[in-house]
Motif scaffolding. Structure first.
Motif, PDB file in Angstrom:
ATOM      1  N   UNK A  61      -3.848   0.540   6.408  1.00 55.34           N
ATOM      2  CA  UNK A  61      -4.661   1.481   5.443  1.00 55.34           C
ATOM      3  C   UNK A  61      -3.605   2.395   4.870  1.00 55.34           C
ATOM      4  N   UNK A  62      -2.519   2.922   5.497  1.00 53.76           N
ATOM      5  CA  UNK A  62      -1.494   3.794   5.011  1.00 53.76           C
ATOM      6  C   UNK A  62      -0.769   3.214   4.069  1.00 53.76           C
ATOM      7  N   UNK A  63      -0.424   1.758   4.329  1.00 51.04           N
ATOM      8  CA  UNK A  63       0.139   1.171   3.351  1.00 51.04           C
ATOM      9  C   UNK A  63      -0.606   0.929   1.951  1.00 51.04           C
ATOM     10  N   UNK A  64      -1.845   0.724   2.108  1.00 56.12           N
ATOM     11  CA  UNK A  64      -2.612   0.481   1.092  1.00 56.12           C
ATOM     12  C   UNK A  64      -2.633   1.564   0.152  1.00 56.12           C
ATOM     13  N   UNK A  65      -2.841   2.848   0.782  1.00 58.73           N
ATOM     14  CA  UNK A  65      -2.947   4.157  -0.001  1.00 58.73           C
ATOM     15  C   UNK A  65      -1.714   4.333  -0.698  1.00 58.73           C
ATOM     16  N   UNK A  66      -0.581   4.043   0.128  1.00 60.10           N
ATOM     17  CA  UNK A  66       0.567   4.361  -0.548  1.00 60.10           C
ATOM     18  C   UNK A  66       0.815   3.433  -2.020  1.00 60.10           C
ATOM     19  N   UNK A  67       0.443   2.217  -2.042  1.00 61.38           N
ATOM     20  CA  UNK A  67       0.526   1.340  -3.308  1.00 61.38           C
ATOM     21  C   UNK A  67      -0.506   2.021  -4.456  1.00 61.38           C
ATOM     22  N   UNK A  68      -1.743   2.346  -3.900  1.00 62.87           N
ATOM     23  CA  UNK A  68      -2.688   2.906  -4.790  1.00 62.87           C
ATOM     24  C   UNK A  68      -2.222   4.287  -5.446  1.00 62.87           C
ATOM     25  N   UNK A  69      -1.505   4.991  -4.606  1.00 58.03           N
ATOM     26  CA  UNK A  69      -0.919   6.229  -5.141  1.00 58.03           C
ATOM     27  C   UNK A  69       0.072   5.989  -6.085  1.00 58.03           C
ATOM     28  N   UNK A  70       0.865   4.986  -5.874  1.00 64.38           N
ATOM     29  CA  UNK A  70       1.902   4.637  -6.925  1.00 64.38           C
ATOM     30  C   UNK A  70       1.356   4.392  -8.082  1.00 64.38           C
ATOM     31  N   UNK A  71       0.214   3.551  -8.146  1.00 65.18           N
ATOM     32  CA  UNK A  71      -0.332   3.054  -9.289  1.00 65.18           C
ATOM     33  C   UNK A  71      -1.149   4.296 -10.016  1.00 65.18           C
ATOM     34  N   UNK A  72      -1.631   5.070  -9.224  1.00 67.20           N
ATOM     35  CA  UNK A  72      -2.473   6.427  -9.844  1.00 67.20           C
ATOM     36  C   UNK A  72      -1.363   7.370 -10.522  1.00 67.20           C
ATOM     37  N   UNK A  73      -0.238   7.313  -9.931  1.00 71.47           N
ATOM     38  CA  UNK A  73       1.011   8.092 -10.577  1.00 71.47           C
ATOM     39  C   UNK A  73       1.169   7.576 -11.799  1.00 71.47           C
ATOM     40  N   UNK A  74       1.416   6.302 -11.970  1.00 70.39           N
ATOM     41  CA  UNK A  74       1.620   5.764 -13.260  1.00 70.39           C
ATOM     42  C   UNK A  74       0.614   5.946 -14.319  1.00 70.39           C
TER      43      UNK A  74
END
Length: 151
Positions: free
Chosen positions: A130-143
């Motif tokens: 779940x932590x790895x998923x949130x990391x990827x989602x945060x990167x996309x949200x930042x973009x």
């Protein structure tokens, strides 16, 4: 022309097989608890009386991220889940190189379908999944300029 404001939430489409619905419901609620994520799940987001195929295709096209939830069942099943993946892959062709748009998301140990095999995946069943998923989602949200800090 007016400057376009960033979206307020990251729209995440949960592409899944109906056989994985219990796990997907739990994931939906976990993602929904993050104030900056707006997950999309058919049974929660399609209004009665609407054509479900049209609503799913519209949701895929409007989402910032497509989470392709994979299990031994979903990778061998024929049906609409395969169409959802195709729509997402077609849309991904229009994304700039390096954009996080489709995330292969293993619910259980299984093979990655060939057409998704060049994308790095998340093993949700592992300790830090779940932590790895949130990391990827945060990167996309930042973009996209989505605010990740609570106000």
């Amino acid at each position: 022309m007016a400057e376009q404001l960033p979206p307020s939430k990251l729209r995440v489409f949960l592409c899944h097989s109906s056989g994985d619905k219990a796990q997907i419901r739990a994931l939906y609620h976990k993602l929904q608890a993050e104030f900056w994520i707006q997950p999309w799940l058919d049974e929660e987001d399609i209004t009665a009386g609407l054509k479900w195929r049209n609503e799913i295709e519209k949701a895929v096209k409007e989402s910032h991220v497509i989470l392709v939830c994979l299990s031994p069942t979903s990778i061998t099943k024929e049906g609409f889940v395969q169409r959802e993946i195709k729509i997402a892959l077609d849309r991904a062709d229009y994304m700039p190189e390096g954009t996080i748009y489709i995330i292969p998301f293993k619910l259980e140990a299984c093979e990655i379908p060939d057409r998704l095999s060049d994308l790095h995946w998340v093993n949700y069943f592992e300790e830090r999944g779940h932590e790895r998923l949130l990391k990827a989602l945060r990167l996309r949200a930042n973009e996209l300029g989505i605010q990740l800090d609570s106000v």
